[in-house]
Design an enzyme around this catalytic site. Structure first.
Site, PDB file in Angstrom:
ATOM      1  N   ASN A  96     -13.274  -0.425   2.277  1.00 38.85           N
ATOM      2  CA  ASN A  96     -11.963  -1.366   1.161  1.00 38.85           C
ATOM      3  C   ASN A  96     -12.623  -0.510   0.205  1.00 38.85           C
ATOM      4  O   ASN A  96     -11.421  -0.336  -0.792  1.00 38.85           O
ATOM      5  CB  ASN A  96     -12.102  -2.326   1.324  1.00 38.85           C
ATOM      6  CG  ASN A  96     -11.925  -2.981  -0.124  1.00 38.85           C
ATOM      7  OD1 ASN A  96     -10.559  -3.138  -0.249  1.00 38.85           O
ATOM      8  ND2 ASN A  96     -12.506  -3.916  -0.913  1.00 38.85           N
ATOM      9  N   TYR A 161      -6.620   9.084  -8.023  1.00 42.69           N
ATOM     10  CA  TYR A 161      -6.238   7.937  -7.370  1.00 42.69           C
ATOM     11  C   TYR A 161      -5.190   8.563  -5.875  1.00 42.69           C
ATOM     12  O   TYR A 161      -5.467   8.368  -4.715  1.00 42.69           O
ATOM     13  CB  TYR A 161      -6.281   7.059  -8.273  1.00 42.69           C
ATOM     14  CG  TYR A 161      -5.708   5.866  -7.166  1.00 42.69           C
ATOM     15  CD1 TYR A 161      -6.880   5.143  -6.884  1.00 42.69           C
ATOM     16  CD2 TYR A 161      -4.428   5.353  -7.021  1.00 42.69           C
ATOM     17  CE1 TYR A 161      -6.896   4.000  -6.046  1.00 42.69           C
ATOM     18  CE2 TYR A 161      -4.733   3.736  -6.353  1.00 42.69           C
ATOM     19  CZ  TYR A 161      -5.535   3.373  -5.817  1.00 42.69           C
ATOM     20  OH  TYR A 161      -5.856   1.664  -4.716  1.00 42.69           O
ATOM     21  N   LYS A 165      -5.417   8.709  -2.465  1.00 44.34           N
ATOM     22  CA  LYS A 165      -5.207   7.745  -1.451  1.00 44.34           C
ATOM     23  C   LYS A 165      -4.410   8.187  -0.488  1.00 44.34           C
ATOM     24  O   LYS A 165      -4.300   8.139   1.023  1.00 44.34           O
ATOM     25  CB  LYS A 165      -4.335   6.556  -1.842  1.00 44.34           C
ATOM     26  CG  LYS A 165      -5.120   5.609  -2.586  1.00 44.34           C
ATOM     27  CD  LYS A 165      -6.398   4.963  -1.807  1.00 44.34           C
ATOM     28  CE  LYS A 165      -7.251   3.876  -3.080  1.00 44.34           C
ATOM     29  NZ  LYS A 165      -7.938   3.254  -1.974  1.00 44.34           N
TER      30      LYS A 165
END
Length: 257
Positions: A96, A161, A165
């Site tokens: 996470n 980012y 991801k």
């Protein structure tokens, strides 16, 4: 309130970045479903201790472990510490921890790019590789990466980012392919906008746009992501691997034209 059914009874889980926000929600839901939880943090030690205390206060088992996940060796030590605490067992890993800075592409430096990739992607690689080594010895386990709907729906100022991801999603699919024969399942959960303290005040326009766009009419909650991770780590998902579970209230289904 979550429905508690003991889906993860007997499991030992490591949740990275579990001091607050989504990680906190995941760690608490794992504990509510019967897992012993290693609560990882980097700097949010007091917050992580609060999560662990809450788990232990309701009869669960938890430990706080610190590590800098941009350090490959630290990732491996973290996993081994969690397994040692679990008496040689680690049945679930939730990757996470991550960062989400904003920066225009024209102004972004290679160092800034690498910092996001190291935090969001390289740490996932290292922790998963280490966890797989432990899980092979006990007959299998599950790994869940927290990705993002921005893996497929890019946002301005988030190029580093979004790219990290998207890579996390593909890492999970690749890992599912290679680790499947060892009984290890690897999936991703891609959250939409998740509420946190102060978000509505810091970004009122964005929150209003989201609430207008999302079919379910609200922001996500950390426990929504926790529920998805519980499912993927449970026997209910025993034939699910290499899958990206989108948890966004349906906003991705909204037409863009």
């Amino acid at each position: 309130m979550p429905v508690v059914s003991g889906l993860l009874a007997g499991q030992v889980a490591l949740v990275t970045g579990a001091g607050g926000g989504i990680g906190r929600g995941i760690a608490l839901r794992f504990a509510e479903e019967g897992a012993a939880v290693a609560v990882h943090c980097r700097t949010s030690v007091e917050a992580a201790r609060e999560v662990a205390a809450r788990i232990c206060g309701t009869g669960g088992r938890a430990v706080v472990l610190r590590a800098e996940l941009t350090d490959e060796d630290a990732c491996r030590r973290l996993v081994l510490e969690a397994a040692e605490w679990g008496e040689g067992r680690l049945t679930a890993l939730v990757n996470n921890a991550g960062v989400q800075p904003t920066r225009e592409l024209d102004a972004m430096t290679a160092a800034e790019w690498r910092a996001v990739v190291d935090a969001n992607l390289s740490s996932v690689f290292a922790c998963t590789q280490a966890a797989a080594g432990v899980m092979r010895e006990i007959g299998g386990g599950s790994v869940t990466h927290i990705a993002s709907i921005e893996a497929t729906h890019p946002a301005p100022l988030h190029a580093h980012y979004c790219a990290s991801k998207a890579a996390v999603v593909m890492h999970a699919r690749s890992a599912a392919l290679e680790y499947g024969p060892h009984g290890i399942r690897v999936n991703t959960v891609s959250p939409g906008l998740i509420t946190r303290d102060g978000l509505a005040e810091a970004w009122p326009e964005g929150v209003r746009r989201w609430e207008r766009a999302v079919p379910t009419g609200r922001l996500g909650r950390p426990e929504d992501i926790g529920d998805a991770c519980v499912f993927l780590a449970s026997p209910l998902a025993s034939w699910i691997t290499g899958h990206d579970l989108v948890v966004d209230g349906g906003v991705s289904a909204r037409p863009t034209w």
